[in-house]
Each structure stands twice: as structure tokens, then as C-alpha cells.
Design a protein around this motif. Structure first.
Motif, PDB file in Angstrom:
ATOM      1  N   TYR A  89       0.846  -1.195   0.000  1.00 40.93           N
ATOM      2  CA  TYR A  89       0.000   0.000   0.000  1.00 40.93           C
ATOM      3  C   TYR A  89       0.875   1.235   0.000  1.00 40.93           C
ATOM      4  O   TYR A  89       1.941   1.251   0.606  1.00 40.93           O
ATOM      5  CB  TYR A  89      -0.909   0.009   1.237  1.00 40.93           C
TER       6      TYR A  89
ATOM      7  N   GLU B 104      -4.434  -4.903   6.454  1.00 34.14           N
ATOM      8  CA  GLU B 104      -5.739  -4.963   7.111  1.00 34.14           C
ATOM      9  C   GLU B 104      -5.625  -5.267   8.605  1.00 34.14           C
ATOM     10  O   GLU B 104      -6.563  -5.031   9.358  1.00 34.14           O
ATOM     11  CB  GLU B 104      -6.621  -6.037   6.454  1.00 34.14           C
ATOM     12  N   ASP B 105      -4.473  -5.791   9.029  1.00 33.63           N
ATOM     13  CA  ASP B 105      -4.277  -6.167  10.430  1.00 33.63           C
ATOM     14  C   ASP B 105      -3.448  -5.149  11.212  1.00 33.63           C
ATOM     15  O   ASP B 105      -3.084  -5.402  12.365  1.00 33.63           O
ATOM     16  CB  ASP B 105      -3.599  -7.542  10.512  1.00 33.63           C
TER      17      ASP B 105
ATOM     18  N   GLU C 254      -5.206  -0.155  15.065  1.00 33.10           N
ATOM     19  CA  GLU C 254      -6.108   0.953  14.750  1.00 33.10           C
ATOM     20  C   GLU C 254      -5.422   2.312  14.859  1.00 33.10           C
ATOM     21  O   GLU C 254      -5.786   3.246  14.153  1.00 33.10           O
ATOM     22  CB  GLU C 254      -7.331   0.931  15.670  1.00 33.10           C
TER      23      GLU C 254
ATOM     24  N   ASP D  25      -6.659   5.374   6.154  1.00 33.12           N
ATOM     25  CA  ASP D  25      -7.643   5.785   5.150  1.00 33.12           C
ATOM     26  C   ASP D  25      -7.004   6.539   3.987  1.00 33.12           C
ATOM     27  O   ASP D  25      -7.612   6.684   2.931  1.00 33.12           O
ATOM     28  CB  ASP D  25      -8.734   6.660   5.795  1.00 33.12           C
TER      29      ASP D  25
END
Length: 54
Positions: free
Chosen positions: A4, A31-32, A35, A47
Motif C-alpha cells: 500500500y 488490514e491487520d 487501529e 484511510d
């Protein structure tokens, strides 16, 4: 696993490398990510990343 890229500063998150300087071990899928993880170069959150199509 897909890589990414940060849309703001072009930092590339490579899951094979992780981000060990910020507590993310090698092998951690995007994805892991925790947060509260942010781009290590410009501090935006996940994001603001886009998948690199290969």
C-alpha cells in the motif's frame, strides 16, 4: 500480500517488512495494522493509503 502507498507522501507499506520501528512486525497484513497506526513519514491514518496494483 499487497503493498500500500500513502496518498500524501508516497511511503510504501510492505507487509513482508512490516514497520518494526513502530511496533508492527514483519508479516503483518495492511488490514491487520493496529487501529492507531499512522504513516511513519507523514502521520496520516490508513484511510489515506491506496493499494499498489501490480
Amino acid at each position: 500480500m499487497k503493498k500500500y502507498i500513502c496518498d500524501v507522501c508516497d511511503y510504501v507499506y510492505d507487509p513482508e517488512l512490516g514497520d518494526p520501528e513502530n511496533g508492527v512486525p514483519a508479516g503483518t497484513a495492511f488490514e491487520d495494522l493496529p487501529e492507531d497506526w499512522t504513516c511513519p513519514d507523514c502521520c496520516v491514518d490508513v484511510d489515506d493509503f491506496s493499494v499498489i496494483e501490480e
